[in-house]
Design an enzyme around this catalytic site. Structure first.
Site, PDB file in Angstrom:
ATOM      1  N   ARG A 104       0.830  -1.204   0.000  1.00 32.97           N
ATOM      2  CA  ARG A 104       0.000   0.000   0.000  1.00 32.97           C
ATOM      3  C   ARG A 104       0.864   1.254   0.000  1.00 32.97           C
ATOM      4  NH1 ARG A 104      -4.375   0.391   4.687  1.00 32.97           N
ATOM      5  NH2 ARG A 104      -2.498   0.796   5.913  1.00 32.97           N
ATOM      6  N   LYS A 206      -2.801   6.112   1.372  1.00 32.31           N
ATOM      7  CA  LYS A 206      -2.448   6.630   2.695  1.00 32.31           C
ATOM      8  C   LYS A 206      -1.460   7.777   2.500  1.00 32.31           C
ATOM      9  CE  LYS A 206      -2.051   4.637   7.324  1.00 32.31           C
ATOM     10  NZ  LYS A 206      -3.450   4.863   7.702  1.00 32.31           N
ATOM     11  N   GLU A 239     -16.317   6.063   6.335  1.00 35.95           N
ATOM     12  CA  GLU A 239     -15.359   5.679   7.372  1.00 35.95           C
ATOM     13  C   GLU A 239     -15.689   6.386   8.674  1.00 35.95           C
ATOM     14  OE1 GLU A 239     -11.277   6.119   6.249  1.00 35.95           O
ATOM     15  OE2 GLU A 239     -11.450   4.847   4.485  1.00 35.95           O
TER      16      GLU A 239
END
Length: 382
Positions: A104, A206, A239
């Site tokens: 990621r 991220k 989220e």
């Protein structure tokens, strides 16, 4: 005819280790606060557009210098990860599904047009760092060594162009439970006017620019008496704070376990993926703690809205709602503020409901090396 030298890749075999002359005292577990006590050493490497990656170094933790016009300061070319090391029953440090975090990080770096690196080599380097910092890993349930890899663009120019120069470093901090209330259910304020991510944006990566803008809305929620935010996109639930969201719904042959799909606005969390996999394995391949084999779990990725949530509560179908992430693992949600009213959700003595608790117990047992499953717990010395 001149030839360009081949740019060096990130290589663990070139690691240079310089240990600190004086080691810091390790705080006792009960004094740990998330991210506040850094360990003795850090991993560090730089990328040059001509020569490639430098020889990686493990050296004493401390400040370093960057040009004021570096692209990371000007345009937020900064990506990071959050992962953890645990002490196994053999006393040796372990990582939990580290290849997912590093993959990621590579995707996030590519989204920011930062220099690529070899994920396998970075994993070797992180293992080396964790072995050196082994004494910092706190023992006990809910305790771990938090690991923060970062890569930032360092091109010294105010121009909005690709940064072919970069710094990559990894720092560590011992940590206990992420939230002060432990397993106490969270109270969330649903945010509609302020969004965390949007279609075509960077929500699935991220990157630092996803997080800084959330600080103000989260503080606004706290000022109103809530613990965190529940991020909406229109009326769609996405989220909770920096965590993925799950709901547990009653059905005739067990329960549905739903989480929003990975549509580009949702971070593909490692804990999220693990929860889905463990739920799918029960009971055919493994029985979750304190859940009867007859209790069937039906995990799926499905869009749901605040109106859906209100209807499920009114019908008595909503059994549990919880958030998941590296820092919290599994955290129950007991209340949601929405359009000036609070929606009370089912709560349980001890915090987590039976599904959330079963998943939490199994997942933490795997992380600590007490339950072997699918090669998820990776020894650092291997």
């Amino acid at each position: 005819m001149s030839t360009q030298p081949e740019r060096a890749g990130l290589e663990a075999s070139r690691l240079i280790t310089v240990l600190a002359n004086e080691l810091k005292p390790v705080p006792p577990p009960h004094e740990l606060r998330f991210g506040q006590s850094m360990t003795d050493h850090m991993l560090f490497a730089s990328h040059d557009p001509v020569t490639g990656w430098s020889a990686p170094e493990i050296k004493p933790y401390g400040p370093f210098t960057l040009e004021p016009n570096s692209s990371c300061f000007q345009y937020g070319t900064s990506a990071f990860e959050g992962m953890k090391a645990y002490v196994g029953p053999d006393g040796e440090p372990r990582l939990f599904r580290p290849e997912m975090n590093i993959a990621r990080l590579a995707r996030s770096a590519a989204r920011l047009s930062l220099p690529p690196f070899n994920p396998d080599e970075l994993l070797k380097l992180i293992k080396a760092l964790v072995l050196i910092e082994k004494r910092w890993i706190p023992d006990g349930k809910g305790h771990s060594l938090y690991i923060r890899p970062m890569i930032v663009g360092t091109r010294p120019s105010i121009g909005l162009v690709t940064s072919h120069t970069a710094l990559l470093w990894v720092m560590c901090a011992p940590t206990g439970p992420y939230l002060k209330g432990g397993s106490q259910a969270l109270s969330l304020l649903a945010m509609r006017d302020t969004v965390r991510a949007w279609p075509g944006g960077t929500g699935e990566y991220k990157v630092a620019s996803n997080y800084g803008p959330t600080i103000g809305p989260v503080q606004a929620a706290i000022d109103q008496g809530y613990d965190q935010t529940l991020w909406l996109l229109g009326d769609r639930i996405t989220e909770a704070g920096v965590m993925n969201v799950f709901v547990v719904l009653k059905r005739d042959d067990g329960v549905d376990l739903l989480t929003p799909p990975l549509d580009g606005t949702i971070l593909p969390g490692v804990t999220r993926d693990s929860i889905l996999a463990l739920a799918a394995a029960h009971p055919a391949r493994m029985t979750l703690p304190e859940l009867a084999p007859e209790m069937l779990l039906h995990p799926s990725e499905r869009t749901f809205t605040m109106q859906d949530l209100q209807a499920w509560v009114a019908e008595g179908r909503l059994l549990e709602m919880f958030s998941v992430g590296t820092a919290v693992v599994v955290q129950p949600i007991g209340n949601i503020g929405y359009e000036g009213k609070d929606i009370a959700l089912p709560t349980f003595e001890g915090g987590r409901g039976p599904i959330g608790k079963a998943l939490y117990e199994r997942l933490t047992d795997i992380q600590d090396g007490r339950f072997e499953w699918a090669g998820w717990s990776v020894r650092c010395e291997d």
